[in-house]
Structure formats: structure tokens, C-alpha cells
Design a protein around this motif. Sequence first.
Motif, PDB file in Angstrom:
ATOM      1  N   THR A  24       0.831  -1.202   0.000  1.00  9.18           N
ATOM      2  CA  THR A  24       0.000   0.000   0.000  1.00  9.18           C
ATOM      3  C   THR A  24       0.867   1.255   0.000  1.00  9.18           C
ATOM      4  N   GLU A  25       0.218   2.364  -0.283  1.00 10.67           N
ATOM      5  CA  GLU A  25       0.925   3.639  -0.218  1.00 10.67           C
ATOM      6  C   GLU A  25       1.448   3.885   1.201  1.00 10.67           C
ATOM      7  N   ALA A  26       0.668   3.479   2.196  1.00 16.16           N
ATOM      8  CA  ALA A  26       1.091   3.643   3.590  1.00 16.16           C
ATOM      9  C   ALA A  26       2.324   2.793   3.887  1.00 16.16           C
ATOM     10  N   ASP A  27       2.344   1.547   3.328  1.00 13.03           N
ATOM     11  CA  ASP A  27       3.510   0.691   3.507  1.00 13.03           C
ATOM     12  C   ASP A  27       4.759   1.365   2.934  1.00 13.03           C
ATOM     13  N   TRP A  28       4.607   1.885   1.736  1.00 18.55           N
ATOM     14  CA  TRP A  28       5.725   2.559   1.066  1.00 18.55           C
ATOM     15  C   TRP A  28       6.200   3.772   1.880  1.00 18.55           C
ATOM     16  N   ASP A  29       5.255   4.613   2.292  1.00 24.99           N
ATOM     17  CA  ASP A  29       5.609   5.834   3.016  1.00 24.99           C
ATOM     18  C   ASP A  29       6.286   5.518   4.349  1.00 24.99           C
ATOM     19  N   LEU A  30       5.761   4.529   5.063  1.00 28.15           N
ATOM     20  CA  LEU A  30       6.329   4.196   6.376  1.00 28.15           C
ATOM     21  C   LEU A  30       7.789   3.781   6.249  1.00 28.15           C
ATOM     22  N   GLN A  31       8.065   2.873   5.311  1.00 30.85           N
ATOM     23  CA  GLN A  31       9.440   2.376   5.187  1.00 30.85           C
ATOM     24  C   GLN A  31      10.389   3.455   4.661  1.00 30.85           C
ATOM     25  N   HIS A  32       9.931   4.280   3.750  1.00 27.74           N
ATOM     26  CA  HIS A  32      10.775   5.363   3.264  1.00 27.74           C
ATOM     27  C   HIS A  32      10.948   6.463   4.313  1.00 27.74           C
ATOM     28  N   ASP A  33       9.906   6.696   5.114  1.00 27.89           N
ATOM     29  CA  ASP A  33      10.030   7.695   6.171  1.00 27.89           C
ATOM     30  C   ASP A  33      11.087   7.283   7.197  1.00 27.89           C
ATOM     31  N   VAL A  34      11.053   6.028   7.614  1.00 30.35           N
ATOM     32  CA  VAL A  34      11.975   5.564   8.651  1.00 30.35           C
ATOM     33  C   VAL A  34      13.399   5.448   8.129  1.00 30.35           C
ATOM     34  N   MET A  35      13.574   4.838   6.978  1.00 32.81           N
ATOM     35  CA  MET A  35      14.938   4.539   6.522  1.00 32.81           C
ATOM     36  C   MET A  35      15.512   5.605   5.599  1.00 32.81           C
ATOM     37  N   ALA A  36      14.798   5.999   4.564  1.00 36.88           N
ATOM     38  CA  ALA A  36      15.345   6.983   3.627  1.00 36.88           C
ATOM     39  C   ALA A  36      15.320   8.387   4.242  1.00 36.88           C
ATOM     40  N   LYS A  37      14.126   8.838   4.644  1.00 36.70           N
ATOM     41  CA  LYS A  37      14.035  10.171   5.234  1.00 36.70           C
ATOM     42  C   LYS A  37      14.696  10.215   6.602  1.00 36.70           C
ATOM     43  N   GLY A  38      14.489   9.171   7.395  1.00 40.53           N
ATOM     44  CA  GLY A  38      15.063   9.149   8.740  1.00 40.53           C
ATOM     45  C   GLY A  38      16.575   9.274   8.718  1.00 40.53           C
ATOM     46  N   SER A  39      17.229   8.510   7.830  1.00 37.17           N
ATOM     47  CA  SER A  39      18.688   8.588   7.722  1.00 37.17           C
ATOM     48  C   SER A  39      19.132   9.975   7.284  1.00 37.17           C
ATOM     49  N   PHE A  40      18.391  10.549   6.344  1.00 39.13           N
ATOM     50  CA  PHE A  40      18.694  11.901   5.875  1.00 39.13           C
ATOM     51  C   PHE A  40      18.607  12.910   7.014  1.00 39.13           C
ATOM     52  N   LEU A  41      17.516  12.852   7.797  1.00 39.48           N
ATOM     53  CA  LEU A  41      17.325  13.814   8.878  1.00 39.48           C
ATOM     54  C   LEU A  41      18.377  13.660   9.962  1.00 39.48           C
ATOM     55  N   VAL A  42      18.698  12.423  10.341  1.00 39.25           N
ATOM     56  CA  VAL A  42      19.722  12.187  11.371  1.00 39.25           C
ATOM     57  C   VAL A  42      21.081  12.667  10.880  1.00 39.25           C
ATOM     58  N   SER A  43      21.428  12.332   9.657  1.00 37.75           N
ATOM     59  CA  SER A  43      22.719  12.744   9.106  1.00 37.75           C
ATOM     60  C   SER A  43      22.830  14.265   9.038  1.00 37.75           C
ATOM     61  N   LYS A  44      21.737  14.913   8.640  1.00 39.51           N
ATOM     62  CA  LYS A  44      21.741  16.368   8.542  1.00 39.51           C
ATOM     63  C   LYS A  44      21.972  17.012   9.906  1.00 39.51           C
ATOM     64  N   ALA A  45      21.246  16.553  10.922  1.00 40.94           N
ATOM     65  CA  ALA A  45      21.377  17.131  12.263  1.00 40.94           C
ATOM     66  C   ALA A  45      22.762  16.866  12.844  1.00 40.94           C
ATOM     67  N   ALA A  46      23.262  15.645  12.664  1.00 44.48           N
ATOM     68  CA  ALA A  46      24.570  15.298  13.215  1.00 44.48           C
ATOM     69  C   ALA A  46      25.699  15.991  12.474  1.00 44.48           C
ATOM     70  N   ALA A  47      25.530  16.211  11.160  1.00 42.67           N
ATOM     71  CA  ALA A  47      26.584  16.841  10.363  1.00 42.67           C
ATOM     72  C   ALA A  47      26.898  18.237  10.874  1.00 42.67           C
ATOM     73  N   ARG A  48      25.892  18.938  11.370  1.00 41.48           N
ATOM     74  CA  ARG A  48      26.142  20.279  11.923  1.00 41.48           C
ATOM     75  C   ARG A  48      27.130  20.203  13.089  1.00 41.48           C
ATOM     76  N   VAL A  49      26.946  19.204  13.925  1.00 44.12           N
ATOM     77  CA  VAL A  49      27.845  19.021  15.067  1.00 44.12           C
ATOM     78  C   VAL A  49      29.234  18.628  14.586  1.00 44.12           C
ATOM     79  N   LEU A  50      29.298  17.676  13.689  1.00 40.97           N
ATOM     80  CA  LEU A  50      30.587  17.201  13.188  1.00 40.97           C
ATOM     81  C   LEU A  50      31.380  18.327  12.538  1.00 40.97           C
ATOM     82  N   ILE A  51      30.710  19.150  11.765  1.00 38.25           N
ATOM     83  CA  ILE A  51      31.389  20.251  11.078  1.00 38.25           C
ATOM     84  C   ILE A  51      31.861  21.300  12.082  1.00 38.25           C
TER      85      ILE A  51
END
Length: 676
Positions: A513-540
Amino acid sequence: MTVTNDLIARSNRLGAEPHITNYAGGNTSAKGTEIDPVTGEQVELLWVKGSGGDLGTLAEKGLAVLRLDRMRALVNVYPGLDREDEMVAAFDYCLHGTGGAAPSIDTAMHGLVDAAHVDHLHPDAGIAIATAKDGDKLTKKIFGEKVVWVPWRRPGFQLGLDIAAIKAANPQAIGCILGGHGITAWADTSAQCEKNSRWIIDTAQAYLDAKGKKAPFGRERKGFGALPAEERRAKAAALAPTIRGLASHDRPMVGHFSDDPRVLDFLASAKAPALAELGTSCPDHFLRTKVKPLLLDLPAGASVEASIQRLTELHERYRADYTAYYEKHADADSPAIRGADPLIVLIPGVGMFSFGANKQTARVAGEFYLNAINVMRGAESVSTYTPISDAEKFRIEYWALEEAKLARMPQPKSHATRVAFVTGAASGIGKAIATRLAAEGACVVIADLDLAKAQAAAAELGSTDVAIGVQVNVTDEAQIAKGIQDAVLAFGGIDIVVNNAGLSLSKPLLETTEADWDLQHDVMAKGSFLVSKAAARVLIDQGLGGDVIYISSKNSVFAGPNNIAYSAAKADQAHQVRLLAVELGEHGIKVNGINPDGVVRGSGIFAAGWGANRAKTYGIEEEKLGEFYAQRTILKREVLPDHVANAVAVLTGPELSHTTGLHIPVDAGVAAAFLR
């Protein structure tokens, strides 16, 4: 044995109270008799806390045991003040039995004083009198004949002789105030010795409370008062990465933050700049805090940008001042300079950052500086705070015996001083990664959707000096920001980010379902992006490089059946690795990925129903899924969480310092998933 049992119990009680003595500071002793296993005769022995031990946690193995006759005979061969350091090595020839701790520099104080029990402590109230300009007169006024003043002398054999002579000349005395340093008390029984120690401390504190000025640090400077709690912590988190980077100019450091009200009151006061410049006095203090802190000279309301610019300027000045201090006092035999960065950084309105080679050392450094503030408050309330001279501080800081003590410390582990932020780390692969990194010396932040499980997993790794648990939903940018803030305030910054949080719904295209797709992309694709973005500020902002790791999957390159949403999300993660490796490389940040095969045993994803779905897809029983996956690999081996953790440890360790943009398969060999 009753003698050692009483000594250990007394030590633990005294060491449990921060106002009495600091962590790993002070020492206690007892004298008694025991049968010599060689002669069968009774011999007099000295049990004394050994070098590097801590009173609060002292156990029998932390005691040095010496024969009193041999130890006291050293008086006859003492070569004099200029060569007194040689006496520490001589203590080894006085040891009785096997095992135990190495004798400390203070052993002479305990062995030469004619009393069955001796306590040497660093209480705030006692050091306040010891560092007062007229400490000798105050000692007489406060204690009468019961406590004697001893002028400053560096700890060692001569100080032991001095105290022994003072006790002999003052039979009515129960102890002494050691100028610039602390107190020593003695008695014929363990109980009376502890009572004497506490009486000296309590009497000194009572005098300070009764006679001391109400505002010993002067008026509050306008604009330097404490910020509201939430604003204070937000500013601390914003400044922390830059401050950690400055404190790590010479060598990487772990940080600790405190906004204790006593620190904030001190930083708001008119006298704070002058007192901070004078530095600490007690050797146990400045050995852990350096001779003085770095104090930001801007008001609490200064912007983060202005504060960072000024801190950078002050850091350069601090390094120049410390180098000048070293060069002024060093001689041809002095150890090399150990680094010119501050260990204590004070931010008015915000609090105190302290640094060390690990979290415990950083935290303890902050505790020691708080003790120093208490000492300055007490001394200023009844007199003028007058620490020992810089020349004397240097003699201790760069003492050959202190250098030898540092040389005996174990070599740091591969991930020492590094702080890891691992998502989805309360179970499965994430927990295995966190466990491995902690075992390699890293401080670890367990970030998970379930706070209780995150905190429980962190507790399994040790105290909060090792790991903390935080709640993070990786699809929620605000929760990620809060988790990163918690990490930064706990350990000073972040060095390793592991994007591990994930889930999977095994379904064919027409059932996804669309919900299945959104959930998995939200957690792994978007989630990784958001975590990396927030942490990169600290690392830099830290300027220390770092590592970002993506736990992707062989499915990111292998077209497995009935797995469209999961595999597409993993492919997204895999390409994020390449994109961020290119973008963050200029900051020294490496970005790499790991592609595991199906991890069945110990996996949170499989336990949540994925395993049953995959077993159905392949037409096998679920309990045989791990075996099935193993048999389709080249090596015929099952992949476990620990195997993924091993890859993370290697990628973030010192050996692969020049590797970025890489995906490492951890799949026991799946030919269809070979990278091309």
C-alpha cells in the motif's frame, strides 16, 4: 582483618561526601601487626591507600602494605629535599607480602606520623582556610591548639617529616591545615580519626558560615546572570561542538556540561574574572583542571555567533599564555608540554564545560572545579583567596613522578574519546553495534523509539559515563534535534553516527500500500537523511572529522522477491552514502555503508513479523530461515548482529582512516549482491 576492614569502611564513608574529599583525592591509613610468614613473628605494618585509588570505592586491593620498621628506617638514608623524589622508589623495598597497590607520594605522611590512624583529605572548607591569605592566623583563631598550621610544601618525604615533627611538638593537636593544600588528622583508633577529620571540617565550615561575608564574590555583573533553563541548555548545546573542538586542538577530548547553580552564581559575579585567572591551588584540583580555566568575557545574552568568535580568540590567547607558563618554569629535565588547551571552559549565564580523556575524567574535572569555586568562596568570605604560586603549580604538574604515573596508565582503546550516536540501538543490530563500540572505548548514545528500552540497553553497557539512552523517532525532526542535543550535552559532541533504525513489510507489489511505502521510506530513507543532517552540523562545528555509517542491505543492490518498498528505501540509503561522502569529505568526515544479508537471530525486524513473511515467500518454516539464508551464501554461514557490529568497528576505527564512500557486504557471500 579488623584493621583493614575498619580502614576501608572509614575511607568509603569519607570518600562518599564530595565536600570532604574529591574523587581519587586524599588518602587514609592504619597501622597494626600481622604475622610475618617467613619468620612467624609479629611485625608492624602500615596499610595506606595506594597511588591512583579513590577513597569512596577503596577495596583491599587498593591498599599498599608496608613494613613500618623498614619504612621508618628510610629517615636514616633520606638524601634531602633536592632528592626526595628518590624516596618513592624506596617505598617498594618496604612492601610486605604480594599484590596490593603501588605506594603513593603521600606514604611518608602516614608512615612517619606517630599515630595508629591518619587521614589526609581535601575538604572545601579546609582548603578555604589553607588558601586564605592569613590562613595561619585563621587556623589559630578557628581551632586553637587542636589544629596546627603547616606552610605550603609540595607533597613528599619532607612533608611527612614536617608533619611528624609538628605532631611530636604539639601533643594536644588532632591534625593540621596544610597551606594551599588540605588537611591531615590522626588518632589512636579508626573511629576517633574519622571523628577528628570531621570535626576539623565541620568547625571550619561553621566558622565560614558564621563569619563569612554573604556575597564573597561581590555584586552580580549586569547581564551575566543565569539564562532560563531551557534557553541555557539550548545555548550550551549550540556552543558545545565548537568548544569541544577548541579543547581538542592538541588531542581529542570527551566533554561534560554542568549548569550547577553554584557555577552560574560564580560566573555572574564581579570577582569571577580575577579569581578565575588566579586558578586553583590544591594539587588534586589543578592536575585535573589545569592551572586556570578559559572564561568567556561576554554577557549571557551574547549571540552564539559572537560567542564562538570570541571563544576562538580567547582560545588562541589561552594557548599562548599556557605555553609561556610552561616555557618560564620548565628546565632541561622537565617533561614535554602535555598540551596547551583548556580543560575547563566557563560560559556566563550558561555553565561549565569540562574535558578529559574519557567521560569520567571530564565529569570529575568539572567536579574538581566546582570544589575550587567552593574553596574560593570560603577563602574570599573571611580573607583573600591566595593560591600557591605558578612556579609551585608547575613543579607538581610537570613532576617527574606525575609523568611516571601517567606513563603507567593503560594504552587507550581504538575508539577512546569518540562519541557514537546509534539509532534503533535498543535491540538487534543496533544494540550489537552500540555494545561493540562501547567495548572499544567509545561513549555511546542509544537512540530508540522506545525510551525505556533505550535506557535499559544503555544501563547494560555501564554507567552514564559510558552510555545514555534517548528517545528518537527518526521521522520526527524535532525529536532528532532533541536527541542530538542530549548527546552533545552528555559527552561534548558526536564523532560517529550510525543510521541503523529500520523496519520492513515483506509484500509483493500489488499488496504494497501507499502507507507501507511511506512508512518504510520515512523511517529509513528520510530518517537517515534527517539524522545525518542534524549530526553533520555538530561534526562540522567540531572540526574533528568523524564517521557516518549507514546500515543498508544487500537488498539495496539485489532484486529479491516481494520486497519493493524495503529494497527501494535501502537503495535510497545506499546512494545517500555516496552523495554525503562527496559533500562532507572536505570536513574530514567519512561516510560509508554496510550491506548485511538477512540477520535472523537477534534481529528486531525479523522478530516483528518480517521473518514469518520471508519464510512464507521462500516456502520454508520460520525457524529454518537463518539456515536457509546461510545455505544460499558462498561461505554457507549465517549472518549475526555481531558481524555487522564488527564491520562498524573497523570502518570507524584507525585502520580505515582513508576509506569513504564504500559499501561493505556482510552477507557471507551473495554473488547476486556483488558490488560492481
